[in-house]
Write a protein that holds these residues in place. Structure first.
Motif, PDB file in Angstrom:
ATOM      1  N   GLU A   8     153.259  39.868  34.277  1.00 55.80           N
ATOM      2  CA  GLU A   8     153.146  38.951  35.414  1.00 55.80           C
ATOM      3  C   GLU A   8     151.700  38.588  35.711  1.00 55.80           C
ATOM      4  N   ASP A   9     150.787  39.468  35.373  1.00 56.27           N
ATOM      5  CA  ASP A   9     149.377  39.231  35.666  1.00 56.27           C
ATOM      6  C   ASP A   9     148.627  38.610  34.494  1.00 56.27           C
ATOM      7  N   THR A  10     149.347  37.957  33.587  1.00 59.33           N
ATOM      8  CA  THR A  10     148.754  37.311  32.422  1.00 59.33           C
ATOM      9  C   THR A  10     148.917  35.800  32.539  1.00 59.33           C
ATOM     10  N   VAL A  11     147.848  35.082  32.234  1.00 57.93           N
ATOM     11  CA  VAL A  11     147.866  33.620  32.260  1.00 57.93           C
ATOM     12  C   VAL A  11     147.283  33.134  30.947  1.00 57.93           C
ATOM     13  N   ARG A  12     148.026  32.286  30.247  1.00 60.97           N
ATOM     14  CA  ARG A  12     147.529  31.676  29.004  1.00 60.97           C
ATOM     15  C   ARG A  12     147.032  30.277  29.352  1.00 60.97           C
ATOM     16  N   VAL A  13     145.841  29.935  28.853  1.00 61.10           N
ATOM     17  CA  VAL A  13     145.255  28.635  29.142  1.00 61.10           C
ATOM     18  C   VAL A  13     144.719  28.029  27.851  1.00 61.10           C
ATOM     19  N   SER A  14     145.026  26.762  27.642  1.00 59.56           N
ATOM     20  CA  SER A  14     144.485  25.987  26.533  1.00 59.56           C
ATOM     21  C   SER A  14     143.748  24.807  27.153  1.00 59.56           C
ATOM     22  N   TYR A  15     142.562  24.493  26.623  1.00 54.60           N
ATOM     23  CA  TYR A  15     141.793  23.387  27.193  1.00 54.60           C
ATOM     24  C   TYR A  15     140.819  22.825  26.164  1.00 54.60           C
ATOM     25  N   TYR A  16     140.320  21.633  26.475  1.00 52.94           N
ATOM     26  CA  TYR A  16     139.277  21.003  25.671  1.00 52.94           C
ATOM     27  C   TYR A  16     137.943  21.270  26.354  1.00 52.94           C
TER      28      TYR A  16
END
Length: 149
Positions: free
Chosen positions: A89-97
Motif C-alpha cells: 500500500e505504501d508503494t507508488v510507481r511513477v513513469s515520467y519524461y
C-alpha cells in the motif's frame, strides 16, 4: 487498457516530492538529494551504470560536480503516470519524461538529451522516498521505455 485514477492528494504529493528532490539536485546539494532515496536506494543510469545506496550516489554526484561549474541546471519533469499499490500500500510507481537545461552566465540555454524515467517510491515514516530509479535515454524509433507501467 483501463488505468485506475490516483487521488488528487497523491498526485499533488508526488509532484511536490519531485519538486523538492529536483531542487536539491539543481542546487548541487548532493547529500540533500541522496536523502530523498531510501538507504538502500538504487539508480540505474541510461548507460547501464548502477549506483546502490546513498554513499555511492553521493560519491558519484561529487565526481560529476565540476561539469556544472558556471552553469545553472534545471530538471523538468512531465507527463507523469502514477500507479499506487503494487508491492504494498505504501508503494507508488511513477513513469515520467525528463528534460534537463543548462544556462550559462550569459543566459544561453542548452538542452541535454531527454529521458524516460521509471521510479518506485515508498512511504517511510509518512514521507515519500525513492527506492529505485531506472533512466532510459530517448532514442528515435523506440517508444518511451516506460510507456506502460
Amino acid at each position: 487498457m483501463v488505468r485506475q485514477q490516483v487521488t488528487g492528494d497523491l498526485y499533488a504529493e508526488v509532484q511536490s516530492f519531485y519538486a523538492w528532490q529536483m531542487r536539491r539536485v539543481d542546487a548541487l546539494d548532493v547529500e540533500g538529494f541522496a536523502a530523498t532515496f531510501t538507504d538502500d536506494g538504487v539508480v540505474v543510469h541510461a548507460d547501464g551504470h548502477r549506483q546502490a545506496g546513498r554513499e555511492e550516489m553521493v560519491a558519484g554526484m561529487r565526481a560529476r560536480l565540476p561539469r556544472y561549474k558556471d552553469v545553472a541546471v534545471r530538471h523538468w519533469f512531465g507527463h507523469l503516470l502514477i500507479e499506487a499499490g503494487g508491492a504494498g500500500e505504501d508503494t507508488v510507481r511513477v513513469s515520467y519524461y525528463t528534460l534537463v537545461t543548462q544556462v550559462d552566465g550569459e543566459g544561453k540555454v542548452s538542452f541535454q538529451p531527454t529521458f524516460t524515467v521509471e521510479d518506485v517510491l515508498v512511504r517511510v515514516d509518512g514521507r515519500l522516498l525513492t527506492r529505485s530509479r531506472v533512466i532510459h535515454r530517448d532514442v528515435p524509433g523506440r517508444p518511451g521505455a516506460a510507456a506502460v507501467l
